[in-house]
Design a protein around this motif. Structure first.
Motif, PDB file in Angstrom:
ATOM      1  N   PRO A   7       0.820  -1.213   0.000  1.00  0.00           N
ATOM      2  CA  PRO A   7       0.000   0.000   0.000  1.00  0.00           C
ATOM      3  C   PRO A   7       0.855   1.265   0.000  1.00  0.00           C
ATOM      4  O   PRO A   7       1.880   1.340   0.674  1.00  0.00           O
ATOM      5  CB  PRO A   7      -0.829  -0.111   1.286  1.00  0.00           C
ATOM      6  N   THR A   8       0.437   2.234  -0.777  1.00  0.00           N
ATOM      7  CA  THR A   8       1.060   3.551  -0.740  1.00  0.00           C
ATOM      8  C   THR A   8       0.515   4.295   0.482  1.00  0.00           C
ATOM      9  O   THR A   8      -0.338   3.789   1.208  1.00  0.00           O
ATOM     10  CB  THR A   8       0.720   4.337  -2.008  1.00  0.00           C
ATOM     11  N   VAL A   9       0.990   5.508   0.678  1.00  0.00           N
ATOM     12  CA  VAL A   9       0.465   6.303   1.797  1.00  0.00           C
ATOM     13  C   VAL A   9      -1.026   6.551   1.609  1.00  0.00           C
ATOM     14  O   VAL A   9      -1.802   6.588   2.574  1.00  0.00           O
ATOM     15  CB  VAL A   9       1.246   7.635   1.920  1.00  0.00           C
ATOM     16  N   PHE A  10      -1.469   6.675   0.334  1.00  0.00           N
ATOM     17  CA  PHE A  10      -2.897   6.849   0.058  1.00  0.00           C
ATOM     18  C   PHE A  10      -3.648   5.558   0.357  1.00  0.00           C
ATOM     19  O   PHE A  10      -4.762   5.589   0.898  1.00  0.00           O
ATOM     20  CB  PHE A  10      -3.101   7.234  -1.410  1.00  0.00           C
ATOM     21  N   GLY A  11      -3.046   4.435   0.001  1.00  0.00           N
ATOM     22  CA  GLY A  11      -3.682   3.150   0.261  1.00  0.00           C
ATOM     23  C   GLY A  11      -3.858   2.884   1.743  1.00  0.00           C
ATOM     24  O   GLY A  11      -4.909   2.408   2.187  1.00  0.00           O
ATOM     25  N   GLU A  12      -2.825   3.175   2.537  1.00  0.00           N
ATOM     26  CA  GLU A  12      -2.924   2.969   3.983  1.00  0.00           C
ATOM     27  C   GLU A  12      -4.016   3.846   4.586  1.00  0.00           C
ATOM     28  O   GLU A  12      -4.807   3.392   5.424  1.00  0.00           O
ATOM     29  CB  GLU A  12      -1.575   3.280   4.644  1.00  0.00           C
ATOM     30  N   ALA A  13      -4.068   5.099   4.170  1.00  0.00           N
ATOM     31  CA  ALA A  13      -5.049   6.032   4.730  1.00  0.00           C
ATOM     32  C   ALA A  13      -6.471   5.638   4.360  1.00  0.00           C
ATOM     33  O   ALA A  13      -7.368   5.606   5.215  1.00  0.00           O
ATOM     34  CB  ALA A  13      -4.750   7.448   4.246  1.00  0.00           C
ATOM     35  N   PHE A  14      -6.690   5.315   3.078  1.00  0.00           N
ATOM     36  CA  PHE A  14      -8.062   5.012   2.666  1.00  0.00           C
ATOM     37  C   PHE A  14      -8.511   3.647   3.180  1.00  0.00           C
ATOM     38  O   PHE A  14      -9.706   3.450   3.429  1.00  0.00           O
ATOM     39  CB  PHE A  14      -8.203   5.075   1.142  1.00  0.00           C
ATOM     40  N   THR A  15      -7.583   2.722   3.362  1.00  0.00           N
ATOM     41  CA  THR A  15      -7.945   1.420   3.932  1.00  0.00           C
ATOM     42  C   THR A  15      -8.504   1.588   5.333  1.00  0.00           C
ATOM     43  O   THR A  15      -9.479   0.933   5.722  1.00  0.00           O
ATOM     44  CB  THR A  15      -6.728   0.477   3.968  1.00  0.00           C
ATOM     45  N   GLU A  16      -7.896   2.474   6.113  1.00  0.00           N
ATOM     46  CA  GLU A  16      -8.389   2.731   7.471  1.00  0.00           C
ATOM     47  C   GLU A  16      -9.814   3.248   7.435  1.00  0.00           C
ATOM     48  O   GLU A  16     -10.679   2.807   8.211  1.00  0.00           O
ATOM     49  CB  GLU A  16      -7.474   3.735   8.172  1.00  0.00           C
ATOM     50  N   HIS A  17     -10.099   4.170   6.504  1.00  0.00           N
ATOM     51  CA  HIS A  17     -11.463   4.697   6.382  1.00  0.00           C
ATOM     52  C   HIS A  17     -12.416   3.612   5.875  1.00  0.00           C
ATOM     53  O   HIS A  17     -13.562   3.512   6.349  1.00  0.00           O
ATOM     54  CB  HIS A  17     -11.487   5.888   5.439  1.00  0.00           C
ATOM     55  N   ALA A  18     -11.963   2.807   4.923  1.00  0.00           N
ATOM     56  CA  ALA A  18     -12.815   1.751   4.372  1.00  0.00           C
ATOM     57  C   ALA A  18     -13.223   0.763   5.460  1.00  0.00           C
ATOM     58  O   ALA A  18     -14.386   0.342   5.533  1.00  0.00           O
ATOM     59  CB  ALA A  18     -12.082   1.028   3.240  1.00  0.00           C
ATOM     60  N   ARG A  19     -12.276   0.405   6.308  1.00  0.00           N
ATOM     61  CA  ARG A  19     -12.592  -0.550   7.372  1.00  0.00           C
ATOM     62  C   ARG A  19     -13.579   0.045   8.372  1.00  0.00           C
ATOM     63  O   ARG A  19     -14.440  -0.669   8.901  1.00  0.00           O
ATOM     64  CB  ARG A  19     -11.305  -0.988   8.072  1.00  0.00           C
ATOM     65  N   ALA A  20     -13.454   1.328   8.629  1.00  0.00           N
ATOM     66  CA  ALA A  20     -14.404   1.976   9.543  1.00  0.00           C
ATOM     67  C   ALA A  20     -15.814   1.959   8.949  1.00  0.00           C
ATOM     68  O   ALA A  20     -16.799   1.722   9.663  1.00  0.00           O
ATOM     69  CB  ALA A  20     -13.960   3.404   9.827  1.00  0.00           C
ATOM     70  N   ILE A  21     -15.927   2.191   7.639  1.00  0.00           N
ATOM     71  CA  ILE A  21     -17.237   2.171   6.981  1.00  0.00           C
ATOM     72  C   ILE A  21     -17.823   0.764   7.007  1.00  0.00           C
ATOM     73  O   ILE A  21     -19.013   0.572   7.302  1.00  0.00           O
ATOM     74  CB  ILE A  21     -17.109   2.669   5.524  1.00  0.00           C
ATOM     75  N   LEU A  22     -16.999  -0.240   6.715  1.00  0.00           N
ATOM     76  CA  LEU A  22     -17.464  -1.630   6.741  1.00  0.00           C
ATOM     77  C   LEU A  22     -17.908  -2.025   8.146  1.00  0.00           C
ATOM     78  O   LEU A  22     -18.895  -2.744   8.326  1.00  0.00           O
ATOM     79  CB  LEU A  22     -16.358  -2.565   6.249  1.00  0.00           C
ATOM     80  N   ALA A  23     -17.160  -1.554   9.147  1.00  0.00           N
ATOM     81  CA  ALA A  23     -17.516  -1.870  10.529  1.00  0.00           C
ATOM     82  C   ALA A  23     -18.871  -1.267  10.887  1.00  0.00           C
ATOM     83  O   ALA A  23     -19.706  -1.908  11.534  1.00  0.00           O
ATOM     84  CB  ALA A  23     -16.441  -1.359  11.481  1.00  0.00           C
ATOM     85  N   GLN A  24     -19.105  -0.027  10.469  1.00  0.00           N
ATOM     86  CA  GLN A  24     -20.375   0.628  10.761  1.00  0.00           C
ATOM     87  C   GLN A  24     -21.535  -0.082  10.061  1.00  0.00           C
ATOM     88  O   GLN A  24     -22.619  -0.250  10.634  1.00  0.00           O
ATOM     89  CB  GLN A  24     -20.322   2.094  10.318  1.00  0.00           C
ATOM     90  N   ALA A  25     -21.322  -0.539   8.835  1.00  0.00           N
ATOM     91  CA  ALA A  25     -22.369  -1.246   8.108  1.00  0.00           C
ATOM     92  C   ALA A  25     -22.702  -2.572   8.774  1.00  0.00           C
ATOM     93  O   ALA A  25     -23.872  -2.943   8.932  1.00  0.00           O
ATOM     94  CB  ALA A  25     -21.940  -1.478   6.658  1.00  0.00           C
TER      95      ALA A  25
END
Length: 318
Positions: A67-85
């Motif tokens: 993962p690039t720095v963008f990949g690491e950052a967006f993965t964290e947000h993606a996991r938070a969204i999946l967790a909320q769903a």
């Protein structure tokens, strides 16, 4: 760069699920296999996501993807969204039937052998129709699963204080002991010196655990090489069975020897090795009623095991 338009209909949940799998597998092939899709479909999904965001999320290399720095950052947000769903779906189920629900407890070696089973038994007496899922993995893997909403709470060793992402609550302190089966050649001896330990096979925790580093320091202090004849695992069931069937030596929490007369401690102190057992919770997650109920039982069970008052404030609803 322009702010990506993430609400225009192009971004799908499947993109977030794919990103989570890619970050864990570090491989397009591995992520595709996990999600039961073809490699071209996974590659196309990644390209779509990168087009939506306007940045490169992974660097391709001979050993997979990183993962690039963008990949690491967006993965964290993606996991938070999946967790909320995931949490939203389970919340609806629990509102429909307050006596039911599901809680997923992640665990590694500390706390898995005594505390967690006792707490689950207590919880099932109170709420027999509540489903408890126990997920056993390394601490790092469990934190990833918790961030993605697949695990509600982690029971195990605490190796750091609370921070901006994780809330940690100590339940009790526990020492670590060297243990063998009751019929082991070293069992019952009071003259066991550290160099003798190297003559036997060992079970060591995984390299990613704090206990592994402490045991390596123990070997170094006594001039003992890291055992060449060893098994590496954090699975308590595997450790226990190997202890009962072979001449292995293992380092385990002291409560284990209290619960199984077939396992006994060696008279070899592990200086500077011990830990606190407790809960690790994601600050980004709202605890479900089922998770809160298990946390209360964990707190009560820990107090009963140690003869102390139940720790206050463990696992606040948030």
């Amino acid at each position: 760069m322009r702010t990506p338009r993430l609400l225009d209909g192009r971004l799908k949940f499947r993109h977030l699920v794919l990103l989570d799998a890619l970050a864990r597998q570090n491989s397009v092939v591995g992520a595709a296999a996990e999600l039961h899709i073809s490699q071209p479909v996974a590659t196309r999904g990644l390209h779509e996501l990168e087009d939506i965001l306007g940045v490169q999320l992974f660097e391709r290399g001979p050993r997979g993807i990183t993962p690039t720095v963008f990949g690491e950052a967006f993965t964290e947000h993606a996991r938070a969204i999946l967790a909320q769903a995931s949490e939203a779906g389970r919340h609806i189920v629990e509102l429909a039937d307050a006596t039911q629900g599901t809680v997923v407890a992640g665990t590694h070696l500390a706390g898995s052998n005594v505390l967690l089973p006792h707490a689950i038994a207590m919880l099932k007496r109170q709420r027999p129709h509540l489903t408890v899922v126990v997920s056993e993995a390394s601490p790092e893997a469990l934190r990833v699963e918790t961030e993605a909403g697949r695990v509600d709470l982690i029971v195990g060793r605490l190796t750091a204080p609370s921070d901006d992402r994780w809330e940690r609550h100590k339940l009790y302190d526990e020492s670590i002991e060297l243990v063998v089966r009751a019929t082991h050649p070293l069992a019952g001896r009071t003259d066991v010196e550290a160099p003798v330990l190297a003559e036997y096979p060992w079970i060591l925790p995984g390299r990613e655990t704090s206990l592994r580093g402490e045991l390596e320091e123990f070997f170094a202090r006594h001039g003992i090489p890291l055992p060449a004849n060893r098994v590496e695992t954090t699975s308590f069931l595997t450790v226990r069975q190997l202890l009962l069937e072979t001449d292995v030596i293992a380092a385990l929490p002291s409560l284990i020897t209290r619960e199984d007369s077939r396992i006994t401690r060696l008279a070899v102190p592990l200086e500077l090795v011990g830990h606190s057992v407790g809960l690790t919770l994601s600050k980004a997650r709202r605890l479900s009623p089922a998770a809160q109920a298990l946390i209360r039982c964990l707190s009560d069970s820990a107090a009963a095991m140690t003869g102390a008052d139940a720790p206050g404030g463990a696992g606040p609803a948030h």
